[in-house]
Structure formats: structure tokens, C-alpha cells
Design an enzyme around this catalytic site. Structure first.
Site, PDB file in Angstrom:
ATOM      1  N   TYR A 143      32.950   1.144  94.290  1.00 38.43           N
ATOM      2  CA  TYR A 143      34.214   1.094  93.561  1.00 38.43           C
ATOM      3  C   TYR A 143      35.202   2.134  94.071  1.00 38.43           C
ATOM      4  CZ  TYR A 143      32.622  -2.102  89.896  1.00 38.43           C
ATOM      5  OH  TYR A 143      32.198  -3.199  89.188  1.00 38.43           O
ATOM      6  N   LYS A 190      18.444  -0.555  96.155  1.00 39.23           N
ATOM      7  CA  LYS A 190      18.115  -1.509  97.221  1.00 39.23           C
ATOM      8  C   LYS A 190      17.648  -0.667  98.414  1.00 39.23           C
ATOM      9  CE  LYS A 190      17.964  -5.761  98.839  1.00 39.23           C
ATOM     10  NZ  LYS A 190      17.075  -6.811  98.289  1.00 39.23           N
ATOM     11  N   ASP A 223      17.317  -6.945  93.217  1.00 42.52           N
ATOM     12  CA  ASP A 223      17.065  -8.386  93.074  1.00 42.52           C
ATOM     13  C   ASP A 223      15.875  -8.626  92.150  1.00 42.52           C
ATOM     14  OD1 ASP A 223      15.517  -7.189  95.051  1.00 42.52           O
ATOM     15  OD2 ASP A 223      15.468  -8.942  96.361  1.00 42.52           O
ATOM     16  N   ASP A 247      27.153  -2.779  87.085  1.00 39.32           N
ATOM     17  CA  ASP A 247      28.142  -3.744  86.611  1.00 39.32           C
ATOM     18  C   ASP A 247      27.483  -5.109  86.444  1.00 39.32           C
ATOM     19  OD1 ASP A 247      30.704  -4.862  86.020  1.00 39.32           O
ATOM     20  OD2 ASP A 247      30.809  -5.604  88.090  1.00 39.32           O
ATOM     21  N   ASP A 251      26.020  -7.105  82.659  1.00 39.46           N
ATOM     22  CA  ASP A 251      26.439  -8.431  82.185  1.00 39.46           C
ATOM     23  C   ASP A 251      25.213  -9.292  81.899  1.00 39.46           C
ATOM     24  OD1 ASP A 251      29.169  -7.885  82.482  1.00 39.46           O
ATOM     25  OD2 ASP A 251      29.590  -9.834  83.401  1.00 39.46           O
TER      26      ASP A 251
HETATM   27  C1  IPM Z   1      33.169  -3.537  83.538  1.00 38.41           C
HETATM   28  C2  IPM Z   1      34.193  -4.419  84.176  1.00 38.41           C
HETATM   29  C3  IPM Z   1      34.988  -3.608  85.187  1.00 38.41           C
HETATM   30  C4  IPM Z   1      34.013  -3.058  86.215  1.00 38.41           C
HETATM   31  C5  IPM Z   1      36.127  -4.365  85.891  1.00 38.41           C
HETATM   32  C6  IPM Z   1      37.088  -4.968  84.897  1.00 38.41           C
HETATM   33  C7  IPM Z   1      36.839  -3.501  86.888  1.00 38.41           C
HETATM   34  O1  IPM Z   1      33.593  -5.524  84.765  1.00 38.41           O
HETATM   35  O2  IPM Z   1      33.557  -2.541  82.889  1.00 38.41           O
HETATM   36  O3  IPM Z   1      31.985  -3.836  83.665  1.00 38.41           O
HETATM   37  O4  IPM Z   1      33.674  -3.754  87.172  1.00 38.41           O
HETATM   38  O5  IPM Z   1      33.573  -1.908  86.049  1.00 38.41           O
HETATM   39 MG    MG Z   2      31.510  -5.661  84.412  1.00 43.23          MG
END
Ligand code: IPM
Ligand code: MG
Length: 359
Positions: A143, A190, A223, A247, A251
Site C-alpha cells: 500500500y 508467503k 493461500d 485486507d 473480507d
Molecule cells: C479496507 C478497505 C481499504 C483497504 C480500501 C478502501 C483502500 O478495503 O479498509 O479494508 O484496502 O485497506
Molecule cells: Mg478491505
């Protein structure tokens, strides 16, 4: 206690969910006799439309001066065409994270008793329930590494830098968290491919041996970790990982508990300052319709109370109120069962605040 909090609602569903989070925060503050001094500032695309900058200097300064920041969500298709460094995600979110020194991102994923059936996983895989914490490094790696495009535009580069110091401080966050939970850290990397991952693994292993021998530590390739999360999620307590992997895995972890609309996060730095936000995005497809789930934002308030102000009873009260409302059967569209009539953002938010008041 007096709490000085910068509220930045942002874009898409941000303002709708933030209204309910603020309502919960005011209610719990009243209930326990605290003073929450809340000030709203523009951020994200909304700020861009106002003044041509997704993170106006005034907002950044206010966030620096506040004890904590409560954030909704930023970004949306309207601002997608902006150059990368001006877009809401980079200019607002990433700048806030790095300027405020928020290197540690805590993303708890937990099954709610009332929402067990909302998990896309089979009941026998969910078992007793999922209760894990993703500790994501937030100010390094891909990032923030060097980015460039070649002169002819036909190749691009993103650097992935990590230093021992950066790895150690986030590893400490994870080990300390594990001590307060079930005492296990799974570090995800990784290391079969990436040099930064090899440094990550060596550093985490050495720190575990020297300072945290009471905490169980194992390592997984990313993975495999992604696969294990849907195969046997109950094996995880604390997952420690770098920015990009965190990240993605967070999710995934959120969805296996039922809905991404339920998961809060805390981004914390060295000085106790924190920024609290749902892990979901601005969901432009449902913005303005009053149907978004505000519970992740409300649960972010609980994290704010706990981590920035040490108010554990207050945080528990907010979390229990959310549990109570779910137990009553209230569901926004993302968590409603087939045939159930979903309730609105405002209705579920008001119900949570009512439950806080009753507590
Ligand atoms: C998160 C989001 C952000 C990230 C995006 C919106 C930049 O997906 O906070 O997980 O990737 O960190
Ligand atoms: Mg995210």
C-alpha cells in the site's frame, strides 16, 4: 470522562450508518455519565466536491487533535476517474492511517448467536462458532511502497517493503492480543516466494521465542490460510499478517461470520490514538436508500470505547445491545433470512440505542 471525537461520515452509505453510530455513542455516554464532544468534518468524495481535496487540511488537523476518529466509509464511482493519489481511498484513508501512525488494524470476526444461520458455511464447519481476530499491519507493504509506471505506460511497479521494526511492532500487537484471548497466534505470509515474508517469518519467530514463549505460534502461507478459513475456521484465534494479505483475509473472515455489514475495526497507533470504522466500503449501490446495516459502525463505537478510552463496561453494553436487537429478530436486508421483512438502517439503529438505554 470527556471524549473528543472527530466524526467523518464520508461517502455512499457512510452518512446513514454514521448517524446510527453517533446515536449509539451519545446514548451510551449519557447512560454512563461521560461527555462525548463530537465534531463532524468532511472527508472523501464529499470533501472533494466541497473543496477539491478528499482530505482537507482542517479535517486532518482535527483528527490529529482528537482523542479518536470515527469514520464511516469513503469512495464511490463518482470519484473513480480521479488520479490515484487524489482518490478518496488513497488520499483520505491511507493518508489518515499513515499521518496518524495507525500501524495496527484489529478486525475481530465473531459469530453472533442469533446469526449463526447467516454464515455461508455449513453448520458443522461453523461448529461452536467463529471467534477470531485479524491483526493487519496497516502502514507498510504494497500500500505504501514505491509505485511507478514506465514512460511508455506498458509496465508498472508496486514495491513491497517491510522492516524488522515494522514487523516487530505489529507482531507485539498480535501477541499481546492473544494473551487476552486464547493464547494462539497464526502468522500468515508467503515465505516460499517473497523476501519480505521470509524476514516477516524470521522476525515473528524470534520475537515469539524471546518475549512471548507463553503464546502458541504457528505459520501459514496465505493461500493455505485462505483455504483453512473456510475449511476449519475454529482453529484460528489471532491471525497476524501484513497489509495486503490482511485486507483480503479480513473480507473473507467477515463473510464466513454472516455478513461484512457486521464487522467493525480499530486502527491503532503507539499513543492510544485510534480510528474506528466498519470494514465494509461505501456501498454506492445501496446508498441513500436507508437499507444499509449500521451494526458494523455501531460495533466500531464499542471498539472506540474499549481501545481509546479503556471503557470496557460501556463497550460491552453496546455489544450486548447489538446482540439483544438481533435476538429480537431485527435484521437489515444483508442479514435477513429468506421470507423475512428487513428493517431500515434507522429502525435497527434506534433499537440498538433503546437497548443501550434499557441496559
Ligand atoms: C479496507 C478497505 C481499504 C483497504 C480500501 C478502501 C483502500 O478495503 O479498509 O479494508 O484496502 O485497506
Ligand atoms: Mg478491505
Amino acid at each position: 470522562m470527556k471524549m473528543k471525537i472527530a466524526v467523518i461520515a464520508g461517502d455512499g452509505i457512510g452518512p446513514e450508518i454514521m448517524t446510527e453510530a453517533v446515536r449509539a455513542l451519545r446514548t451510551v455516554s449519557d447512560r454512563f455519565g461521560h461527555t462525548a464532544e463530537l465534531t463532524e468534518y468532511p472527508v472523501g468524495g464529499a470533501a472533494y466536491d466541497l473543496c477539491g481535496d478528499c482530505l482537507p487540511e482542517e479535517t486532518l488537523q482535527a483528527c490529529r487533535e482528537a482523542d479518536a476518529v470515527l469514520l464511516g466509509a469513503v469512495g464511490g464511482p463518482k470519484w473513480d476517474a480521479l488520479p490515484a493519489e487524489k482518490r478518496p481511498e488513497r488520499r483520505a484513508l491511507l493518508t489518515l492511517r499513515s499521518e496518524l501512525g495507525l500501524f495496527g488494524n484489529l478486525r475481530p470476526a465473531k459469530t453472533w448467536e442469533a446469526l449463526k444461520e447467516a454464515s455461508p458455511l455449513k453448520a458443522e464447519i461453523v461448529g461452536e462458532g467463529i471467534d477470531l481476530l485479524v491483526v493487519r499491519e496497516l502502514t507498510g507493504g504494497l500500500y505504501f511502497g514505491e509505485k511507478r509506471r514506465s514512460g511508455d505506460g506498458r509496465s508498472a511497479f508496486d514495491g513491497l517493503p517491510y522492516s524488522v521494526d515494522e514487523i516487530e511492532r505489529i507482531a507485539r500487537t498480535a501477541f499481546d492480543a492473544a494473551r487476552k484471548r486464547r493464547g494462539k497466534v497464526t502468522s500468515v505470509d508467503k515465505a516460499n516466494i517473497l523476501e519480505t515474508s521470509r524476514l516477516w517469518r524470521e522476525t515473528v519467530t524470534a520475537l515469539g521465542r524471546s518475549e512471548y514463549s507463553d503464546v502458541e505460534l504457528d505459520h501459514l502461507y496465505v493461500d493455505n490460510a485462505a483455504m483453512q478459513l473456510v475449511r476449519r475456521p475454529g482453529q484460528f484465534d489471532v491471525i497476524l499478517t501484513e497489509n495486503m494479505f490482511g485486507d483480503i483475509l479480513s473480507d473473507e473472515a467477515s463473510q464466513i461470520t454472516g455478513s461484512i455489514g457486521m464487522l467493525p475495526s480499530a486502527s491503532i497507533g503507539a499513543g492510544g490514538k485510534g480510528m474506528y470504522e466498519p470494514i465494509h466500503g461505501s456501498a454506492p449501490d445501496i446508498a441513500g436508500r436507508g437499507i444499509a446495516n449500521p451494526l458494523a459502525a455501531i460495533l466500531s463505537v464499542a471498539m472506540l470505547l474499549r481501545y481509546s478510552f479503556g471503557l470496557a463496561d460501556e463497550a460491552d453494553t453496546v455489544e450486548r445491545a447489538v446482540g439483544a436487537v438481533l435476538a429480537e429478530g431485527l435484521r437489515t436486508a444483508d442479514i435477513a433470512r429468506p421470507g423475512e421483512t428487513p428493517v431500515s438502517t434507522v429502525a435497527i439503529g434506534a433499537a440498538v440505542s433503546a437497548a443501550i438505554r434499557r441496559a
